[in-house]
Write an enzyme that holds these catalytic residues in place. Structure first.
Site, PDB file in Angstrom:
ATOM      1  N   ALA A   9       0.823  -1.209   0.000  1.00 32.85           N
ATOM      2  CA  ALA A   9       0.000   0.000   0.000  1.00 32.85           C
ATOM      3  C   ALA A   9       0.858   1.261   0.000  1.00 32.85           C
ATOM      4  O   ALA A   9       0.331   2.372  -0.010  1.00 32.85           O
ATOM      5  CB  ALA A   9      -0.924   0.012   1.221  1.00 32.85           C
ATOM      6  N   GLY A  10       2.177   1.104   0.000  1.00 31.24           N
ATOM      7  CA  GLY A  10       3.073   2.245   0.074  1.00 31.24           C
ATOM      8  C   GLY A  10       3.334   2.894  -1.267  1.00 31.24           C
ATOM      9  O   GLY A  10       2.764   2.528  -2.298  1.00 31.24           O
ATOM     10  N   PHE A  11       4.240   3.847  -1.252  1.00 27.60           N
ATOM     11  CA  PHE A  11       4.562   4.642  -2.433  1.00 27.60           C
ATOM     12  C   PHE A  11       4.985   3.768  -3.616  1.00 27.60           C
ATOM     13  O   PHE A  11       4.384   3.800  -4.689  1.00 27.60           O
ATOM     14  CB  PHE A  11       5.666   5.635  -2.053  1.00 27.60           C
ATOM     15  CG  PHE A  11       6.369   6.293  -3.200  1.00 27.60           C
ATOM     16  CD1 PHE A  11       5.656   6.862  -4.251  1.00 27.60           C
ATOM     17  CD2 PHE A  11       7.759   6.354  -3.228  1.00 27.60           C
ATOM     18  CE1 PHE A  11       6.319   7.480  -5.311  1.00 27.60           C
ATOM     19  CE2 PHE A  11       8.429   6.961  -4.278  1.00 27.60           C
ATOM     20  CZ  PHE A  11       7.702   7.517  -5.321  1.00 27.60           C
ATOM     21  N   GLY A  13       5.261   0.270  -3.475  1.00 26.40           N
ATOM     22  CA  GLY A  13       4.482  -0.963  -3.484  1.00 26.40           C
ATOM     23  C   GLY A  13       3.167  -0.843  -4.223  1.00 26.40           C
ATOM     24  O   GLY A  13       2.776  -1.745  -4.981  1.00 26.40           O
ATOM     25  N   ASP A  55       1.673  -6.310  10.438  1.00 24.05           N
ATOM     26  CA  ASP A  55       3.097  -6.004  10.437  1.00 24.05           C
ATOM     27  C   ASP A  55       3.865  -7.216   9.920  1.00 24.05           C
ATOM     28  O   ASP A  55       3.547  -8.357  10.266  1.00 24.05           O
ATOM     29  CB  ASP A  55       3.544  -5.661  11.866  1.00 24.05           C
ATOM     30  CG  ASP A  55       4.915  -5.028  11.928  1.00 24.05           C
ATOM     31  OD1 ASP A  55       5.894  -5.712  11.540  1.00 24.05           O
ATOM     32  OD2 ASP A  55       5.014  -3.869  12.360  1.00 24.05           O
ATOM     33  N   SER A 119      18.728  -1.088  -2.131  1.00 23.02           N
ATOM     34  CA  SER A 119      18.991   0.349  -2.169  1.00 23.02           C
ATOM     35  C   SER A 119      20.439   0.629  -2.508  1.00 23.02           C
ATOM     36  O   SER A 119      21.356  -0.106  -2.103  1.00 23.02           O
ATOM     37  CB  SER A 119      18.660   0.998  -0.828  1.00 23.02           C
ATOM     38  OG  SER A 119      19.018   2.368  -0.831  1.00 23.02           O
ATOM     39  N   TYR A 179      20.161   3.062   8.339  1.00 28.18           N
ATOM     40  CA  TYR A 179      19.294   2.584   7.269  1.00 28.18           C
ATOM     41  C   TYR A 179      20.094   1.774   6.257  1.00 28.18           C
ATOM     42  O   TYR A 179      19.687   0.670   5.853  1.00 28.18           O
ATOM     43  CB  TYR A 179      18.613   3.764   6.588  1.00 28.18           C
ATOM     44  CG  TYR A 179      17.880   3.398   5.318  1.00 28.18           C
ATOM     45  CD1 TYR A 179      16.830   2.493   5.342  1.00 28.18           C
ATOM     46  CD2 TYR A 179      18.248   3.965   4.096  1.00 28.18           C
ATOM     47  CE1 TYR A 179      16.154   2.146   4.179  1.00 28.18           C
ATOM     48  CE2 TYR A 179      17.584   3.629   2.932  1.00 28.18           C
ATOM     49  CZ  TYR A 179      16.530   2.723   2.975  1.00 28.18           C
ATOM     50  OH  TYR A 179      15.879   2.387   1.816  1.00 28.18           O
ATOM     51  N   ASN A 208      17.417   7.041  -6.388  1.00 25.67           N
ATOM     52  CA  ASN A 208      16.479   7.979  -5.756  1.00 25.67           C
ATOM     53  C   ASN A 208      15.137   7.943  -6.476  1.00 25.67           C
ATOM     54  O   ASN A 208      14.953   8.598  -7.504  1.00 25.67           O
ATOM     55  CB  ASN A 208      17.073   9.387  -5.768  1.00 25.67           C
ATOM     56  CG  ASN A 208      18.256   9.513  -4.828  1.00 25.67           C
ATOM     57  OD1 ASN A 208      19.311   8.942  -5.079  1.00 25.67           O
ATOM     58  ND2 ASN A 208      18.082  10.229  -3.733  1.00 25.67           N
ATOM     59  N   ARG A 247      23.052  12.578  -7.867  1.00 23.81           N
ATOM     60  CA  ARG A 247      22.193  11.432  -7.616  1.00 23.81           C
ATOM     61  C   ARG A 247      21.585  10.965  -8.940  1.00 23.81           C
ATOM     62  O   ARG A 247      21.661  11.658  -9.955  1.00 23.81           O
ATOM     63  CB  ARG A 247      21.064  11.784  -6.634  1.00 23.81           C
ATOM     64  CG  ARG A 247      21.515  12.205  -5.244  1.00 23.81           C
ATOM     65  CD  ARG A 247      22.109  11.048  -4.464  1.00 23.81           C
ATOM     66  NE  ARG A 247      22.392  11.409  -3.080  1.00 23.81           N
ATOM     67  CZ  ARG A 247      23.539  11.900  -2.637  1.00 23.81           C
ATOM     68  NH1 ARG A 247      24.526  12.135  -3.493  1.00 23.81           N
ATOM     69  NH2 ARG A 247      23.721  12.167  -1.358  1.00 23.81           N
TER      70      ARG A 247
END
Length: 357
Positions: A9-11, A13, A55, A119, A179, A208, A247
């Site tokens: 449900a994320g950016f 995803g 979770d 990442s 991170y 990015n 970047r």
């Protein structure tokens, strides 16, 4: 193919779910729906995919979610640099324990295909070449240098100025913040899982990522979101250092396409395999260029270069994504100018649609 998308449900995803649906696959969205990420959005996935709200550290919930699943696209993670080192336990819990729980459940359920959201932060600094010593790896920048505005790293052997270049997947890893350390640990866990189970795994090392639906007003978002959020408030984007940090800004739709290709290709690898792919646009830009492009497309105000810095940030890291292009046939479709023009007016996650300009 029936795909479990953690963080679906994320950016990133949610865009992957949309892309998979367009390709004829069925997705199951697994997401904790944290308000710090999604704001007050009622349906952040924006689709009719099956959803499990839990979770990824919940072993029972993950086990249930894996029933009938052919492959997993693991996007769930705590991202960004956060506020300070006090965030370390939460990062390790969300990213590394969560990944370990998922992989253990996959081993038990017999699910053998995984694409991991990796990442570029695992590299630390990018590639640098010294005119005398060739390719070198500068150490972390010192507080004294940063305070004095000396932002560029120099050759650790002779102190000469360095020329930044494109980092390849063969570059040594050198995570320089919490991170980054957790993202590298995710890869090590995934490689161990593949060897132990005969599974097939790929890590896409995102550079990015930007685009519509980024979360706003949070220390865990990316720099593009910070600038876009400032513009939405009528404020000038605050550009750290001198704005010349390089970047690779890659559009979220291109990242989603890379995930879809990786899911299709992963079973073509040998059992027990783990491969990594840089996922970047191939069009490096400076932070200052990005801020200016956004501000111009949005109608101002113009960015302000502050000279401030964040410990743990690196100076230059840009991608060589030829392996992803050559082996999986991926080609980014969204150019920098058109992508930033779209992003300049697109709504952010947790942001009410603007009735103004």
């Amino acid at each position: 193919m029936r795909v479990l998308v953690t963080g679906g449900a994320g950016f990133i995803g949610s865009q992957i779910v949309h892309t998979l649906r367009s390709a004829g696959h069925q997705s199951v969205v697994f997401d904790a729906l944290l308000s710090s990420v999604h704001g007050a959005a009622v349906d952040p996935a924006g689709c009719d995919a099956e959803r499990i709200i839990a979770d990824v550290r919940d072993r029972e919930a993950v086990g249930r979610a894996l029933r009938g699943i052919d492959a997993v696209c693991h996007q769930a993670a705590m991202v960004g640099l956060g506020s300070d080192f006090a965030d370390a336990p939460e990062y390790v819990g969300c990213n590394d324990l969560g990944t370990a729980v998922l992989l253990a459940a996959m081993a038990g359920a017999g699910v053998r295909s995984l694409v991991l959201a990796g990442s570029m932060v695992v590299y630390g600094e990018g590639r640098y070449d010294c005119p005398r010593h060739g390719t070198v790896r500068p150490g972390p920048r010192t507080v004294a240098d940063l305070d004095a505005g000396r932002f560029e790293p120099h050759c650790p052997c002779c102190g000469a100025e360095l020329a930044p270049g494109l980092v390849t997947e063969e570059a040594p890893t050198d995570p320089r913040n919490v991170y980054a350390a957790t993202k590298l640990a995710q890869e090590h866990l995934t490689a161990a899982w593949a060897r132990a189970t005969g599974g097939f795994a790929v890590s896409l090392r995102y550079h990015n990522v930007y685009g519509p639906g980024m979360p706003r007003d949070t220390p865990y978002a990316g720099v593009a979101s910070f600038f876009r959020s400032a513009l939405a408030h009528g404020e000038a984007p605050q550009v750290f250092e001198d704005g010349c940090q390089r970047r690779d800004f890659v559009h979220v739709r291109d990242v989603a396409a890379a995930n879809a290709l990786a899911l299709e290709a992963v079973k073509g690898n040998r059992p027990g395999s783990f491969a990594v792919y840089n996922t970047g646009s191939g069009d490096p830009r400076t932070i200052g260029e990005m801020a200016s492009a956004l501000a111009s497309a949005h109608g101002g105000p113009a960015p302000e270069v502050t000279g401030e810095y964040r410990l743990g940030d690196v100076r230059h890291v840009t991608a060589d994504s030829r392996r992803l292009r050559d082996e999986l046939g991926w080609k980014p479709q969204e150019g920098f100018a058109t992508g930033m023009a779209e992003f300049a007016t697109a709504p952010l996650r947790g942001m009410r649609p603007s009735t103004g300009r």
